[in-house]
Enzyme design. Structure first.
Site, short mmCIF file in Angstrom:
data_model
loop_
_atom_site.label_atom_id
_atom_site.label_comp_id
_atom_site.label_asym_id
_atom_site.label_seq_id
_atom_site.Cartn_x
_atom_site.Cartn_y
_atom_site.Cartn_z
N LYS A 263 38.54 33.73 37.76
CA LYS A 263 38.59 34.12 36.34
C LYS A 263 39.43 35.38 36.21
O LYS A 263 39.01 36.46 36.63
CB LYS A 263 37.18 34.38 35.81
CG LYS A 263 37.18 34.81 34.35
CD LYS A 263 35.78 35.13 33.88
CE LYS A 263 35.81 35.60 32.44
NZ LYS A 263 36.53 36.88 32.26
N ASP B 150 44.47 44.63 48.43
CA ASP B 150 45.85 45.08 48.21
C ASP B 150 46.10 46.45 48.81
O ASP B 150 47.19 46.74 49.31
CB ASP B 150 46.18 45.09 46.71
CG ASP B 150 46.29 43.68 46.12
OD1 ASP B 150 46.43 42.73 46.92
OD2 ASP B 150 46.23 43.54 44.89
N SER C 254 35.72 37.49 38.08
CA SER C 254 36.23 38.52 37.18
C SER C 254 36.20 39.93 37.77
O SER C 254 37.00 40.26 38.62
CB SER C 254 35.49 38.45 35.85
OG SER C 254 36.26 39.06 34.85
#
Length: 717
Positions: A504, A489, A478
């Site tokens: 998750k 990214d 998470s």
């Protein structure tokens, strides 16, 4: 698996739900007693309404739903199939397709039946194991046991059930006996004149210890669990069908959850455990009131509890949770404990309650030098926050402080260790990513039927602009995945670890169920953690099921097993949305990654870990064991011979020296417990081959930065 929650107070759907539900349920003015089953019916109605109106993707309660709840519930209360017999299942089975209707009609017949039967069978189980353990096992008999309980049918009758208990206890005894025999043999080898125990003596000791352990387990079940606890298991068998992270918290569980999220509570700072002799102090929490007072000690037996000047209350026979509630209390209030010291003396100890911090919840950092460079390591166990008081410490503030202290030590690179970090607060992870990137989007969140919302880092400042590596494993979930994905990214650093993180990609909110009921005479109804949104990477992909894939994969013992969200039956599906607008940094890590892969391939310890992982995968379906002593020993000897080859993994030492920062070292003189904890952590880091290779990677990144392959400065501080 550790679960996490994200509070999204701006979510329109939850606001509408709370308003609507309050209006509908305002007419409920309960006048029943707390123990009345009407409370359970009310909980069923509350939970189903909240789930139908508030869950991200509500599912239809039909016969298929009912079958899955039925199977999950029975597995939750009798996972090894050592309580129920087939006649019980035949009786239960008529409700298999009706649980959905029973939920809608607030019918508790199925729960009442199964709960009463379970408690009855548990009492009968005491007689079974006491009888089985009253006489020696026959280890000459040729027989086997299959421990694949998931596929195993329930026992045909009570005689069959007793035989199952006998086999399970015999397998446990065989394992303990062979271990103890080896200890006796080792003792004889070291001290030839030492008398060793005979097989019969060892076997008798093992049965005695098994009986003691089982009695303690069943005493706990009888003394510590009440109807509310069992009903919570039933409720969670229902709500977890919506997704694995939707969960009902009983009042006690909600309090424990809040403490785990904030890392703080108000009390005396002592951990307690139930023993045969009573409630014993097992540990004092460093920095807490009991620790500062230096009167209460580990091993003390608590006899009575008094609030301030009130009369002491004898806690004999009281549930452990109830004792804890008596001792905890508001900051500044007094509690007096009557304790029996280890030497047998009786003493009354007065303690003023205060805010207690559970140190293991919080971020910690270390310095290590390698190849003439100095690196910082920050270990973050979770993204903690106090939702009740935003002024309290949280993961973002603590990590920012650790970064500053590490920068003052002139580090050449930083490792963010998020291994086993189950997640936490969405707010803290968004802020934390901002410590390492210029302004820009961090994560996208999406509620059903709405456009994605981009959560940005609005601050142009970058607190740390040097080489950065993020460590993850299969249990990084998470918020950890949000952090790792954003760093990846933006091309801000390198993500290393398991093939992928947990997977998750959903956001939860905790809804207090008490807010919906006027004049509530049932007491605390608890809370529901339910999934309200999904989150997406800024590149548009989801971490749901797939997780974050490491740029550099380290072999680990789970490499060939399916781990994480993808292994959950009720997990929500993977999908993707449009990417956000963001500008990746102009850094080229190809050579760093290639060099690391070469080192990993040539590293004998990594090769041994990979071989061990293959061996674990090959053995995952081995469920049949011999209960004959000679045959069992042969099986264990063959397994031990293979396992010896992998012993070198646990004996590995990277010979690096890990140190605490100066401000922490200054605390060690007064806080020896903290010193011991840090020493253990540093010892673990010395045995960590993954950390050593991570430091090699970050060292290469530092060299790359000097060669202009990595941006020298991301932003001015």
């Amino acid at each position: 698996m550790k679960r996490i929650v994200e509070f999204m107070k701006r979510n329109y759907k939850i606001i509408l739900l709370v308003t609507a539900l309050s209006a509908i349920l305002w007419s409920f003015i309960p006048s029943q007693k707390k123990e009345d089953p009407e409370k359970d019916k009310l909980l069923l109605e509350l939970l189903t309404f909240v789930l139908e109106k508030g869950h991200y993707s509500p599912i239809e309660m039909n016969d298929d739903f009912s079958k899955k709840v039925y199977a999950k519930y029975l597995d939750n209360i009798d996972p090894t199939k050592r309580f129920f017999i087939q006649s019980d299942i035949d009786e239960f089975q008529k409700y298999e397709n009706s649980i959905d209707d029973m939920i809608k009609n607030k019918d508790l017949t199925f729960f009442n039946l199964t709960n009463e039967r379970l408690l009855k069978r548990m009492k009968e189980a005491r007689d079974i194991y006491e009888d089985v353990l009253s006489k020696p096992f026959d280890f000459n008999q040729k027989e086997t046991i299959n421990v694949d309980y998931e596929k195993m049918p329930f026992s045909k009758n009570k005689s069959d059930l007793k035989d199952r208990w006998r086999k399970q206890l015999k397998l446990q005894a065989l394992s303990s006996i062979t271990d103890k025999q080896k200890l006796e043999e080792d003792k004889k080898e070291k001290e030839p004149n030492t008398a060793v125990k005979s097989f019969d003596e060892i076997e008798a000791d093992v049965r005695k210890n098994s009986l003691k352990s089982l009695n303690e387990y069943f005493d706990f079940i009888e003394d510590e669990l009440d109807r509310n606890d069992w009903f919570a298991i039933y409720l969670n068998s229902i709500v977890e069908r919506f997704d694995p992270h939707t969960f009902y918290f009983s009042p006690d569980d909600k309090e424990k959850f809040d403490v785990s999220m904030s890392g703080t509570f108000q009390g005396i700072g002592a951990r307690l455990q139930k023993k045969e002799s009573g409630v014993e102090v097992s540990e004092l929490i460093s920095g807490g009131p009991a620790w500062k007072g230096k009167e209460l000690e580990a091993g003390d037996l608590i006899l009575k509890v008094a609030q301030g000047k009130e009369e002491p209350l004898d806690i004999a026979g009281m549930r452990l949770d109830d004792v804890v509630k008596k001792i905890k209390g508001p900051k500044g209030t007094e509690v007096r404990l009557t304790v029996k010291k280890v030497d047998g003396t009786i003493k009354v100890i007065s303690i003023i309650r205060d805010e207690v911090e559970t140190e293991e919840t919080f971020a910690k950092s270390s310095i290590v030098e390698k190849d003439g460079k100095r690196f910082g390591i920050i270990y973050l166990p979770k993204f903690y926050i106090s939702f009740e008081n935003k002024q309290n410490r949280d993961a973002f503030k603590d990590v920012a402080a650790e970064v500053e202290k590490l920068k003052a030590q002139n580090i050449d690179g930083l490792v963010m260790d998020l291994r086993d970090n189950g997640g936490g607060s969405l707010e803290t992870v968004v802020k934390m990513v901002g410590l390492f990137i210029p302004e820009g989007p961090v994560v996208q969140v999406k509620a059903p039927g709405r456009n994605p919302e981009i959560l940005p880092d609005p601050d142009k400042r970058v607190q740390y602009d040097g080489p950065l590596v993020v460590m993850i494993n299969n249990f990084s979930a998470s918020a950890s995945e949000i952090f790792a994905a954003a760093i990846q990214d933006y091309n801000r650093g390198i993500v290393v670890g398991s093939k992928h993180s947990y997977g998750k990609g959903t956001v939860q909110n905790v809804i207090d169920l008490n807010q919906f009921i006027r004049g509530n005479s049932y007491g605390d109804l608890g809370a529901l953690k339910t999934t309200i949104q999904k989150f997406y990477r800024i590149n548009g992909g989801s971490t749901q099921r797939e997780g974050v894939r490491s740029d550099i994969v380290f072999p680990d013992r789970f490499s060939y097993l399916d781990m994480g969200e993808r292994d959950e039956e009720s997990a929500m599906p993977w999908d993707k949305i449009a990417p956000a607008k963001y500008q990746p940094l102009n850094a080229n890590f190809e050579n760093v990654i290639a060099n690391s892969k070469k080192r990993i391939t040539a590293n004998p310890t990594f090769n041994l870990i990979d071989e061990n992982a293959k061996w674990i995968f090959e053995r995952k379906d081995e469920n049949v064991f011999s209960l004959n002593l000679i045959d069992f020993k042969k099986e264990m000897d063959a397994s031990d011979a293979k396992a010896k080859k992998f012993k070198a993994i646990s004996e590995y030492n990277n010979k690096l020296k890990f140190s605490s920062l100066p401000d922490e070292v200054a605390l060690f003189e007064k806080d020896t417990i903290l010193k011991q904890k840090r020493e253990r952590w540093h010892e673990d880091l010395q045995k960590d081959v993954y950390m050593e290779e991570t430091l090699n990677i970050i060292s290469d990144m530092k060299s790359l930065a000097k060669g202009k392959g990595l941006p020298q400065k991301l932003s001015m501080n």
